[in-house]
Scaffold this active site. Sequence first.
Site, PDB file in Angstrom:
ATOM      1  N   HIS A  19       0.661  -1.343  -0.022  1.00 19.87           N
ATOM      2  CA  HIS A  19       0.027   0.008   0.009  1.00 19.87           C
ATOM      3  C   HIS A  19       0.851   1.285   0.068  1.00 19.87           C
ATOM      4  O   HIS A  19       2.205   1.039  -0.194  1.00 19.87           O
ATOM      5  CB  HIS A  19      -1.064  -0.037   1.188  1.00 19.87           C
ATOM      6  CG  HIS A  19      -0.329  -0.057   2.685  1.00 19.87           C
ATOM      7  ND1 HIS A  19       0.515   0.812   3.198  1.00 19.87           N
ATOM      8  CD2 HIS A  19      -0.437  -1.040   3.585  1.00 19.87           C
ATOM      9  CE1 HIS A  19       0.759   0.602   4.122  1.00 19.87           C
ATOM     10  NE2 HIS A  19       0.412  -0.578   4.645  1.00 19.87           N
ATOM     11  N   HIS A  22       3.945   1.507   2.352  1.00 21.43           N
ATOM     12  CA  HIS A  22       5.291   0.812   1.637  1.00 21.43           C
ATOM     13  C   HIS A  22       5.910   1.340   0.309  1.00 21.43           C
ATOM     14  O   HIS A  22       7.021   1.463   0.172  1.00 21.43           O
ATOM     15  CB  HIS A  22       4.947  -0.858   1.207  1.00 21.43           C
ATOM     16  CG  HIS A  22       4.150  -1.558   2.172  1.00 21.43           C
ATOM     17  ND1 HIS A  22       2.929  -1.797   1.928  1.00 21.43           N
ATOM     18  CD2 HIS A  22       4.341  -1.989   3.375  1.00 21.43           C
ATOM     19  CE1 HIS A  22       2.533  -2.456   3.006  1.00 21.43           C
ATOM     20  NE2 HIS A  22       3.364  -2.450   3.819  1.00 21.43           N
ATOM     21  N   CYS A 127       1.441 -11.659  22.969  1.00 17.37           N
ATOM     22  CA  CYS A 127       0.322 -11.198  22.111  1.00 17.37           C
ATOM     23  C   CYS A 127       0.693 -11.936  21.008  1.00 17.37           C
ATOM     24  O   CYS A 127       1.788 -12.120  20.206  1.00 17.37           O
ATOM     25  CB  CYS A 127       0.318  -9.809  21.893  1.00 17.37           C
ATOM     26  SG  CYS A 127      -0.578  -9.217  20.276  1.00 17.37           S
ATOM     27  N   CYS A 130       1.348  -9.905  17.584  1.00 15.65           N
ATOM     28  CA  CYS A 130       2.607  -9.236  17.446  1.00 15.65           C
ATOM     29  C   CYS A 130       3.656 -10.248  17.423  1.00 15.65           C
ATOM     30  O   CYS A 130       4.764 -10.038  17.129  1.00 15.65           O
ATOM     31  CB  CYS A 130       2.880  -8.166  18.772  1.00 15.65           C
ATOM     32  SG  CYS A 130       1.712  -7.047  18.775  1.00 15.65           S
ATOM     33  N   CYS A 144      -2.859  -5.373  24.604  1.00 15.70           N
ATOM     34  CA  CYS A 144      -1.493  -5.011  23.662  1.00 15.70           C
ATOM     35  C   CYS A 144      -1.796  -3.686  23.018  1.00 15.70           C
ATOM     36  O   CYS A 144      -3.353  -3.633  22.493  1.00 15.70           O
ATOM     37  CB  CYS A 144      -1.529  -6.309  22.790  1.00 15.70           C
ATOM     38  SG  CYS A 144      -0.925  -5.446  20.939  1.00 15.70           S
ATOM     39  N   HIS A 147      -3.071  -4.402  19.442  1.00 14.44           N
ATOM     40  CA  HIS A 147      -4.337  -5.437  19.046  1.00 14.44           C
ATOM     41  C   HIS A 147      -5.407  -5.133  20.047  1.00 14.44           C
ATOM     42  O   HIS A 147      -6.574  -5.702  19.490  1.00 14.44           O
ATOM     43  CB  HIS A 147      -3.868  -6.642  18.745  1.00 14.44           C
ATOM     44  CG  HIS A 147      -2.971  -7.008  17.672  1.00 14.44           C
ATOM     45  ND1 HIS A 147      -1.447  -6.861  18.029  1.00 14.44           N
ATOM     46  CD2 HIS A 147      -3.027  -7.240  16.399  1.00 14.44           C
ATOM     47  CE1 HIS A 147      -0.905  -7.056  16.837  1.00 14.44           C
ATOM     48  NE2 HIS A 147      -2.079  -7.509  15.793  1.00 14.44           N
ATOM     49  N   LYS A 296      -5.706   6.987  10.862  1.00 15.60           N
ATOM     50  CA  LYS A 296      -4.803   5.903  10.384  1.00 15.60           C
ATOM     51  C   LYS A 296      -4.997   4.953   9.104  1.00 15.60           C
ATOM     52  O   LYS A 296      -6.500   4.944   8.803  1.00 15.60           O
ATOM     53  CB  LYS A 296      -4.627   5.101  11.509  1.00 15.60           C
ATOM     54  CG  LYS A 296      -3.521   4.319  11.495  1.00 15.60           C
ATOM     55  CD  LYS A 296      -3.424   3.591  12.959  1.00 15.60           C
ATOM     56  CE  LYS A 296      -2.151   2.620  12.603  1.00 15.60           C
ATOM     57  NZ  LYS A 296      -1.677   1.700  13.725  1.00 15.60           N
ATOM     58  N   LYS A 299      -7.444  -1.427   6.975  1.00 14.04           N
ATOM     59  CA  LYS A 299      -8.233  -2.129   6.015  1.00 14.04           C
ATOM     60  C   LYS A 299      -9.795  -1.829   6.733  1.00 14.04           C
ATOM     61  O   LYS A 299     -10.781  -1.705   5.808  1.00 14.04           O
ATOM     62  CB  LYS A 299      -8.151  -3.831   6.166  1.00 14.04           C
ATOM     63  CG  LYS A 299      -7.537  -4.297   5.148  1.00 14.04           C
ATOM     64  CD  LYS A 299      -7.564  -5.927   5.064  1.00 14.04           C
ATOM     65  CE  LYS A 299      -6.507  -6.317   4.148  1.00 14.04           C
ATOM     66  NZ  LYS A 299      -6.327  -7.883   4.361  1.00 14.04           N
TER      67      LYS A 299
END
Length: 642
Positions: A19, A22, A127, A130, A144, A147, A296, A299
């Site tokens: 995306h 990257h 976690c 992670c 976490c 998450h 942020k 998805k």
Amino acid sequence: MTEPFYVTTPIYYVNARPHLGHAYTTIAADVIKRFYTMITTETFFLTGTDEHGDKIMRAARAEGLSPRAYVDKISDLFRQLWPQLNISNDYFIRTTDPKHIAVVEKVLQKIYDKGDIYFSEYEGKYCFGCERFYTEKELVDGKCPDHQTEPEVIRESNYFFKMSKYQQWWTDYINRHPDVIRPERYRNEVLAFLREPLEDLCISRPKSRIKWGITLPFDQDYVTYVWFDALINYVSALGYPDGGLFKKFWPVAQHIVAKDILKPHGIYWPIMLKAAGIPIYRHLNVHGYWNVDNSKMSKSLGNVIEPLQLKNVYGLDAFRYFLTRDMVFGLDASFNEEALVNRINSDLANDLGNLFSRVLTMAHKYFQSTVPAIDSNIEEELSLGLSQDAIQTIDAFAANMEVFAFHKALQAVWEFINRLNKYIDVTAPWVLAKNKSSRKQLEVVIYNLLEGLRVISGLIYPVMPDTAASMQKHLGLDGKDEFYKMEKLKAWKSLLPGTRLPKTIALFPRVEMPEMGEANQGERNKPGLNPPLGKEITIDQFTAVDLRVATVIKAEPIPRAKKLLKLEIDMGEGRHRTIVSGIAASHSPADLIGKQVIVVANLKPAKLMGVLSEGMLLAAGDGKQTTVAVLDKKTAPGTKVS
Ligand code: MSP
């Protein structure tokens, strides 16, 4: 002799498609690599994919693929994306490469033999998202932070790397080499971590839990922790320990990462290097995060930006320019399409594009499409310090590029562009052209302007390599012989009088926000669809249209038909069909080859610009900003679409 240069991007996890984030890091690495080709002869640019670990295994399972088939597939998406963004990486590493695995084993064994890895029982909060243990302090309300799930308590025996042993050494090293981590805010962040006692790092995972990884050379029941495996890519790609590439490039290594992975790069990695007896990287360059419209990218929010979509709508160089110009390296930035359109129109179409077309139009008109001669007797008084300005611009550009201040480097170039635009206004060549007696003055002015454009073509090369080459071509230069080399840019008066200038083009046409174009202004306020909904049809009418999956085998432009592309498609009929599609304004042939598209297969054949078209491609848009409907999974050609 200038030093070689080595730059790396993080190796990307293959649990998600590439995306905007990257793309940014990889474009930033490409920009800096291309910049170094301006000043040195040997450069090496590494990118690749990180393919081990639980996260990847679970992503593979979710797609019903074996880990091997899954990592091959996603790694390929990254590998195929980069050439389309003009990324000039010299190597693409995968952590599943046998050569990489052998180096990881070697480094582990070396550190183990030295006594810096020990076996111990550990109980901690783990976690699974992670793939790491968390300390109480790191958890937010017991959860976490990434998450928002409560980690599970796990008790197991594992191997640990003695990071604590090197804590003081690394703190001292940073204090002695303050720019090893830059910009400064990230060095301070690492120093803040180091003020707390550093815990040893758990570097193994029992195979009973995770199998998809590199087996520890000293214990067959464990695989290596993904980060310990992944970081080593930066040296394994160079053939550590013996390769010539390693000897040449490792001493000048520079990493680029975003702030999310500061800790592994700013703490684990230097300490791993020290323990393995490998010198430390020269610089860790850390950038901020791209958010989308101030949120942020994620998805679940559905706001993940696909780099190719933007490239297809706005052009690659405009996209690369926007990313490099709008992010202050080190700080977060917010992506928004309106800002992109504004940048294109103001900086590229207005400032650079106008300068280019004004100067070339005058050169064509007043000097019959050739570079004019320049009379040194009157040159100085009419040049108004332009050549000195050019040198100053080149120096300011280089000084900022070296410290990754891309936005400032580009600002310096744009100041020079504006300086040239003003030079035109001040010298008023159209007035000089009216009078035969001022012919020599006119020659000097136009020559200087062409020289200015030559310098600009070199300075924009790292960010906009295609535009740089196109400018060169229209200045009558062949764009070969590394025109962007710093010493060439500094050699004012390199253009040869008498050189022929080819017919000119518009470098950057103005663009409009897709949904805000003037033509749509009125429509925007009306409720409902635009254009309005078509007449109702029956299911029979719909099924009369035979839609099929086809793979694009070949694509090429049609001479004298700017809007059309000729495609050769495979629909599984045992022969290939030709179809003509009006998508040339938004797609180059390379964008389409290999893609799976949807075709109206039973449309009556028709001749378009002399080519018989046997079907029609489904696409959205108005011919200017078109998106082709492509399939999201490999599908047998000829499959019916309904
Ligand atoms: N596999 C690890 C890196 C191992 S390196 C030895 C990893 N992979 S990742 O796929 O999650 O990539 C993280 C990196 O992608 C970031 O550090 C950054 O370079 C880039 N970006 C991902 N999202 C980003 C933004 N929203 N904004 C800017 N860059 C971001 O971590």
